[in-house]
Design a protein around this motif. Structure first.
Motif, PDB file in Angstrom:
ATOM      1  N   GLU A   1       6.094  11.281  -2.234  1.00  0.00           N
ATOM      2  CA  GLU A   1       6.453  10.376  -3.320  1.00  0.00           C
ATOM      3  C   GLU A   1       6.890   9.020  -2.768  1.00  0.00           C
ATOM      4  OE1 GLU A   1       8.335  12.767  -6.485  1.00  0.00           O
ATOM      5  OE2 GLU A   1       9.509  10.913  -6.758  1.00  0.00           O
ATOM      6  N   SER A   2       7.672   9.073  -1.652  1.00  0.00           N
ATOM      7  CA  SER A   2       8.167   7.801  -1.125  1.00  0.00           C
ATOM      8  C   SER A   2       7.018   6.943  -0.612  1.00  0.00           C
ATOM      9  CB  SER A   2       9.219   8.019  -0.042  1.00  0.00           C
ATOM     10  OG  SER A   2       8.686   8.841   0.957  1.00  0.00           O
ATOM     11  N   PHE A   3       6.020   7.593  -0.007  1.00  0.00           N
ATOM     12  CA  PHE A   3       4.878   6.817   0.480  1.00  0.00           C
ATOM     13  C   PHE A   3       4.072   6.244  -0.690  1.00  0.00           C
ATOM     14  CE2 PHE A   3       0.376   6.608   1.871  1.00  0.00           C
ATOM     15  CZ  PHE A   3       0.519   5.509   2.698  1.00  0.00           C
ATOM     16  N   THR A   4       3.893   7.058  -1.737  1.00  0.00           N
ATOM     17  CA  THR A   4       3.138   6.570  -2.899  1.00  0.00           C
ATOM     18  C   THR A   4       3.871   5.385  -3.542  1.00  0.00           C
ATOM     19  OG1 THR A   4       2.509   8.862  -3.213  1.00  0.00           O
ATOM     20  CG2 THR A   4       1.872   7.350  -4.949  1.00  0.00           C
TER      21      THR A   4
ATOM     22  N   LEU B   1       3.301   2.396  -1.485  1.00  0.00           N
ATOM     23  CA  LEU B   1       1.956   1.864  -1.711  1.00  0.00           C
ATOM     24  C   LEU B   1       1.902   1.012  -2.975  1.00  0.00           C
ATOM     25  CD1 LEU B   1      -0.664   4.696  -1.055  1.00  0.00           C
ATOM     26  CD2 LEU B   1      -0.562   2.468   0.042  1.00  0.00           C
ATOM     27  N   GLU B   2       2.583   1.487  -4.003  1.00  0.00           N
ATOM     28  CA  GLU B   2       2.610   0.748  -5.276  1.00  0.00           C
ATOM     29  C   GLU B   2       3.245  -0.632  -5.054  1.00  0.00           C
ATOM     30  OE1 GLU B   2       1.430   1.785  -8.145  1.00  0.00           O
ATOM     31  OE2 GLU B   2       1.539   3.983  -8.234  1.00  0.00           O
ATOM     32  N   VAL B   3       4.371  -0.634  -4.326  1.00  0.00           N
ATOM     33  CA  VAL B   3       5.073  -1.892  -4.057  1.00  0.00           C
ATOM     34  C   VAL B   3       4.172  -2.837  -3.270  1.00  0.00           C
ATOM     35  CG1 VAL B   3       7.023  -2.891  -2.791  1.00  0.00           C
ATOM     36  CG2 VAL B   3       7.340  -0.797  -4.132  1.00  0.00           C
ATOM     37  N   LYS B   4       3.571  -2.262  -2.223  1.00  0.00           N
ATOM     38  CA  LYS B   4       2.697  -3.036  -1.339  1.00  0.00           C
ATOM     39  C   LYS B   4       1.527  -3.611  -2.142  1.00  0.00           C
ATOM     40  CE  LYS B   4       1.853  -3.150   3.266  1.00  0.00           C
ATOM     41  NZ  LYS B   4       2.737  -3.920   3.955  1.00  0.00           N
ATOM     42  N   ASN B   5       0.978  -2.783  -3.003  1.00  0.00           N
ATOM     43  CA  ASN B   5      -0.143  -3.207  -3.823  1.00  0.00           C
ATOM     44  C   ASN B   5       0.245  -4.401  -4.698  1.00  0.00           C
ATOM     45  OD1 ASN B   5      -2.535  -3.218  -5.355  1.00  0.00           O
ATOM     46  ND2 ASN B   5      -1.559  -1.891  -6.865  1.00  0.00           N
ATOM     47  N   ASN B   6       1.409  -4.326  -5.322  1.00  0.00           N
ATOM     48  CA  ASN B   6       1.860  -5.429  -6.174  1.00  0.00           C
ATOM     49  C   ASN B   6       2.076  -6.702  -5.372  1.00  0.00           C
ATOM     50  OD1 ASN B   6       1.795  -3.820  -8.369  1.00  0.00           O
ATOM     51  ND2 ASN B   6       3.971  -3.243  -8.260  1.00  0.00           N
ATOM     52  N   GLU B   7       2.679  -6.508  -4.187  1.00  0.00           N
ATOM     53  CA  GLU B   7       2.947  -7.631  -3.302  1.00  0.00           C
ATOM     54  C   GLU B   7       1.636  -8.309  -2.900  1.00  0.00           C
ATOM     55  OE1 GLU B   7       6.084  -6.111  -0.451  1.00  0.00           O
ATOM     56  OE2 GLU B   7       4.579  -7.033   0.886  1.00  0.00           O
ATOM     57  N   LEU B   8       0.688  -7.476  -2.435  1.00  0.00           N
ATOM     58  CA  LEU B   8      -0.587  -8.024  -1.961  1.00  0.00           C
ATOM     59  C   LEU B   8      -1.394  -8.631  -3.100  1.00  0.00           C
ATOM     60  CD1 LEU B   8      -1.470  -5.168   0.546  1.00  0.00           C
ATOM     61  CD2 LEU B   8      -1.091  -7.557   1.150  1.00  0.00           C
ATOM     62  N   ALA B   9      -1.242  -8.058  -4.293  1.00  0.00           N
ATOM     63  CA  ALA B   9      -1.983  -8.586  -5.447  1.00  0.00           C
ATOM     64  C   ALA B   9      -1.560 -10.025  -5.732  1.00  0.00           C
ATOM     65  CB  ALA B   9      -1.756  -7.710  -6.664  1.00  0.00           C
ATOM     66  N   SER B  10      -0.291 -10.345  -5.400  1.00  0.00           N
ATOM     67  CA  SER B  10       0.123 -11.716  -5.684  1.00  0.00           C
ATOM     68  C   SER B  10      -0.127 -12.663  -4.506  1.00  0.00           C
ATOM     69  CB  SER B  10       1.592 -11.761  -6.122  1.00  0.00           C
ATOM     70  OG  SER B  10       2.391 -11.239  -5.109  1.00  0.00           O
TER      71      SER B  10
ATOM     72  N   ALA C   1      -7.334  -1.868   0.960  1.00  0.00           N
ATOM     73  CA  ALA C   1      -6.947  -0.607   1.618  1.00  0.00           C
ATOM     74  C   ALA C   1      -5.835   0.075   0.823  1.00  0.00           C
ATOM     75  CB  ALA C   1      -6.505  -0.870   3.051  1.00  0.00           C
ATOM     76  N   ALA C   2      -4.882  -0.732   0.340  1.00  0.00           N
ATOM     77  CA  ALA C   2      -3.798  -0.162  -0.475  1.00  0.00           C
ATOM     78  C   ALA C   2      -4.373   0.445  -1.755  1.00  0.00           C
ATOM     79  CB  ALA C   2      -2.773  -1.239  -0.822  1.00  0.00           C
ATOM     80  N   LEU C   3      -5.309  -0.283  -2.363  1.00  0.00           N
ATOM     81  CA  LEU C   3      -5.920   0.225  -3.595  1.00  0.00           C
ATOM     82  C   LEU C   3      -6.713   1.507  -3.347  1.00  0.00           C
ATOM     83  CD1 LEU C   3      -7.127  -3.125  -5.208  1.00  0.00           C
ATOM     84  CD2 LEU C   3      -5.403  -1.565  -6.131  1.00  0.00           C
ATOM     85  N   ARG C   4      -7.370   1.559  -2.193  1.00  0.00           N
ATOM     86  CA  ARG C   4      -8.148   2.766  -1.871  1.00  0.00           C
ATOM     87  C   ARG C   4      -7.227   3.975  -1.725  1.00  0.00           C
ATOM     88  NH1 ARG C   4     -10.809  -0.531   2.342  1.00  0.00           N
ATOM     89  NH2 ARG C   4     -12.576  -1.488   1.277  1.00  0.00           N
ATOM     90  N   LEU C   5      -6.117   3.770  -1.016  1.00  0.00           N
ATOM     91  CA  LEU C   5      -5.203   4.905  -0.826  1.00  0.00           C
ATOM     92  C   LEU C   5      -4.589   5.336  -2.159  1.00  0.00           C
ATOM     93  CD1 LEU C   5      -3.576   3.925   2.576  1.00  0.00           C
ATOM     94  CD2 LEU C   5      -5.080   5.869   2.157  1.00  0.00           C
ATOM     95  N   LEU C   6      -4.325   4.369  -3.022  1.00  0.00           N
ATOM     96  CA  LEU C   6      -3.793   4.728  -4.343  1.00  0.00           C
ATOM     97  C   LEU C   6      -4.827   5.507  -5.152  1.00  0.00           C
ATOM     98  CD1 LEU C   6      -1.766   1.565  -5.409  1.00  0.00           C
ATOM     99  CD2 LEU C   6      -0.867   3.876  -5.115  1.00  0.00           C
ATOM    100  N   ALA C   7      -6.078   5.065  -5.075  1.00  0.00           N
ATOM    101  CA  ALA C   7      -7.138   5.777  -5.803  1.00  0.00           C
ATOM    102  C   ALA C   7      -7.299   7.182  -5.229  1.00  0.00           C
ATOM    103  CB  ALA C   7      -8.447   5.007  -5.709  1.00  0.00           C
ATOM    104  N   LEU C   8      -7.237   7.285  -3.906  1.00  0.00           N
ATOM    105  CA  LEU C   8      -7.341   8.606  -3.265  1.00  0.00           C
ATOM    106  C   LEU C   8      -6.227   9.531  -3.755  1.00  0.00           C
ATOM    107  CD1 LEU C   8      -8.035   9.414   0.416  1.00  0.00           C
ATOM    108  CD2 LEU C   8      -5.885  10.181  -0.543  1.00  0.00           C
ATOM    109  N   SER C   9      -5.018   8.980  -3.893  1.00  0.00           N
ATOM    110  CA  SER C   9      -3.892   9.824  -4.309  1.00  0.00           C
ATOM    111  C   SER C   9      -4.095  10.357  -5.725  1.00  0.00           C
ATOM    112  CB  SER C   9      -2.573   9.046  -4.215  1.00  0.00           C
ATOM    113  OG  SER C   9      -2.466   8.134  -5.301  1.00  0.00           O
TER     114      SER C   9
END
Ligand code: 16G
Ligand code: MG
Length: 557
Positions: A400-403, A406-415, A425-433
């Motif tokens: 859960e902590s890694f997921t 990833l969500e935080v990282k994704n938001n950060e990178l999106a901006s 890569a962050a989006l891929r790992l999120l989709a994989l999860s």
């Protein structure tokens, strides 16, 4: 327990008297037997699932299936609130309950257990149990038995989810307890949308081969075939032909078909022939929690190249490792303050060549005894834990902590870096999860992940097969007076009893270069299993034979 509850239990239990002389044990796969002797056991498992739900104040599940067994068998297992297998602490109670000789003993056992576990009975609805079954004809009356077991506990409510794969029911229980959407159509929606998402994230320049989008899948004439027929309708960019799909005229469940058959016999299932040479093929087992791939190789026979759980695991591990390294590019651990642990879990049955390969890739590989519950538990200790048995049982767990990270990282990178490789890569790992079923190994979700990664890598099936080459291996069964007289340690790689047997195995193994052998009592059959591998098939056969002989000698002495 009040008088009213006791008399309901007593009355309903007397309607399901156990078959005399049948003793069942909650093995790695729940209770399994010929369907004709199972009503009482399934009724009692209904009671147990209700008690587990009351105790945890969460939803539990009861799945009626005998997986790859013949069609006349059936079985039953409990899904714990986490979506995983029943907690091992309750297994002895499951055994005692199912083997109680009559209704009176059953009531006594329930009262004693309820007191020990401090389970509170409530008149208002406080327990929810989801029921699922595979396509076996006996599933109907066994489901009714489970319902009656559940209904004999006041406050317990059974919901019949219909015909499902085993992993679908596990997924539903997990999602329900997370308060998320958990219907069968939510399952399909989650799988197909995350699959699409992974395809949309494929680097345009990646394809060095023309990607073969055709896949032929053997559905074992079971529930998996039926569900895949449905799922495939929402998948563009992948052409799936399902054979042995479970339609009446196509053949019998698990009869010369299915992942267990393909993996053990190393031949193509019924319905596959020379026209399929060169095509990517996959096979599901009878309840769709196991997946293997294969490729036909001979014009006049049904010989195959098998791509087993070890190789599926290797594909997943390579992809995840690649995404992690993209994600961590330009960032060191101190900077992002988070060290991602990635672990691979195998059993002693994993081919030695696969373990060598994974270690050479710099991956951490650990071993557990055979059985999904052990692998799953071990994998849950990592941020990303990938586990597979060679037979095709396996999945990926993301903490859960890694997921969240990833969500935080994704938001950060999106901006700051939208659309960058790092962001992708962050989006891929999120989709994989979301694509991978984290409750339990799932052939349908595993298949879609393989296919998505395949397109991502731009690989041909040959590239996958050539990642490493399996060492020749041989498995044998030995009938002994008491298989439990063999006690093993170190993830079943070492025998500690009877004394002297391990030394005997060592001396046989030493005769063969790269020889490896181990023995273990089976959890599902009354036999001792022998596994051997070496550099040639003759050597593996010979090592297996001599170890089997040693087992026979030691266990009759
Ligand atoms: C069960 C296990 C499987 C294991 C097999 C070993 C689950 C859901 N299934 O089918 O993981 O590989 O037993 O059988 O855990 P054996 O003990 O007879 O070799
Ligand atoms: Mg199965």
């Amino acid at each position: 327990m009040d008088q009213e509850q006791q008399s309901i239990l007593l009355e309903s239990a007397s309607r399901f008297p156990p078959q005399k002389g049948v003793k069942l044990s909650y093995g790695t796969a729940g209770f399994r037997a010929d369907a004709s002797v199972l009503s009482a056991a399934v009724f009692r498992v209904g009671i147990l699932a209700a008690l587990r739900s009351l105790k945890t104040q969460s939803v539990t599940g009861v799945m009626i299936t005998a997986s790859h067994n013949q069609v006349s068998d059936n079985g039953v297992k409990i899904v714990d609130p986490s979506g995983g297998m029943l907690t091992q602490e309750w297994e002895p109670f499951a055994d005692a309950l199912v083997n109680a000789v009559d209704a009176e003993e059953l009531v006594r056992l329930v009262i004693a257990f309820q007191e020990k576990e401090k389970i509170a009975f409530a008149r208002t609805q406080s327990a929810g149990i989801l029921l699922g079954r595979d396509t076996r004809p006996s599933g109907d009356f066994l489901l009714e038995a489970a319902k009656q077991g559940i209904n004999s506990i006041v406050g317990a409510v059974a919901s019949d989810m219909g015909i499902l794969t085993t992993p679908q029911l596990h997924w539903m229980v997990q999602m329900r307890n997370k308060g998320k959407m958990a219907s069968e159509s939510d399952y399909y929606e989650q799988l197909s949308s995350s699959f699409r998402c992974l395809l949309d994230l494929i680097p345009k320049e990646a394809t060095t081969y023309k990607i073969e989008k055709n896949l032929v899948v053997d559905g074992a004439n079971g529930v998996g075939g039926e569900k895949l027929e449905f799922l495939k309708k929402s998948l563009n960019d992948l052409v799936i032909e399902v054979r042995n799909s479970g339609k009446k005229d196509e053949g019998i469940l698990n009869d010369g078909v299915g992942a267990d058959f393909v993996q053990k016999e190393k031949v193509a299932p019924r319905g596959f022939g020379p026209d399929d040479i060169g095509t990517r093929c996959a096979s599901l087992d009878g309840d769709a929690d196991r997946l293997v791939y294969f490729c036909l190789k001979s014009k006049n026979g049904n010989e195959i190249d098998l791509i087993d759980g070890d190789k599926i695991l290797s594909l997943f591990a390579l992809f995840i490792k690649e995404q992690l390294s993209i994600l961590n590019k330009e960032e060191n651990e101190e900077k992002n303050g988070y060290h991602v642990t990635l672990g691979v879990v195998q059993t002693a049955y994993a081919n030695g060549a696969s373990t060598d390969y994974l270690k050479k890739q710099g991956l951490e590989v650990v071993f557990t005894p055979t059985g999904v519950k052990y692998l799953h538990e071990k994998a849950s200790h990592y941020d990303i834990g990938i586990y597979f048995e060679a037979n095709g049982h396996g999945t990926i767990l993301l903490s859960e902590s890694f997921t969240n990270l990833l969500e935080v990282k994704n938001n950060e990178l999106a901006s700051i870096a939208k659309g960058s490789e790092q962001h992708r890569a962050a989006l891929r790992l999120l989709a994989l999860s979301k694509l991978i079923n984290q409750a339990v190994g799932d052939a349908l979700s595993g298949l879609l992940l393989v296919e998505a990664i395949f397109q991502h890598m731009g690989w041909s099936i040959q590239v996958w097969m050539d990642l490493y080459h399996d060492l020749p291996s041989k498995q044998l069964k030995v009938k002994v007076a008491d298989r439990k007289s063999i006690v093993t340690a170190n993830a079943e790689t070492v025998v500690i009893r009877p004394s002297g047997l391990q030394e005997a195995i060592n001396s046989e193994t030493a005769k063969f270069p790269r020889g490896r052998a181990f023995v273990r009592p089976s959890g599902t059959e009354d036999v001792v299993r022998v596994y051997a591998e070496a550099t040639t098939q003759e050597a593996a056969d010979s090592l297996a034979n001599s170890v089997a002989q040693r087992v026979a000698n030691f266990c009759t002495a």
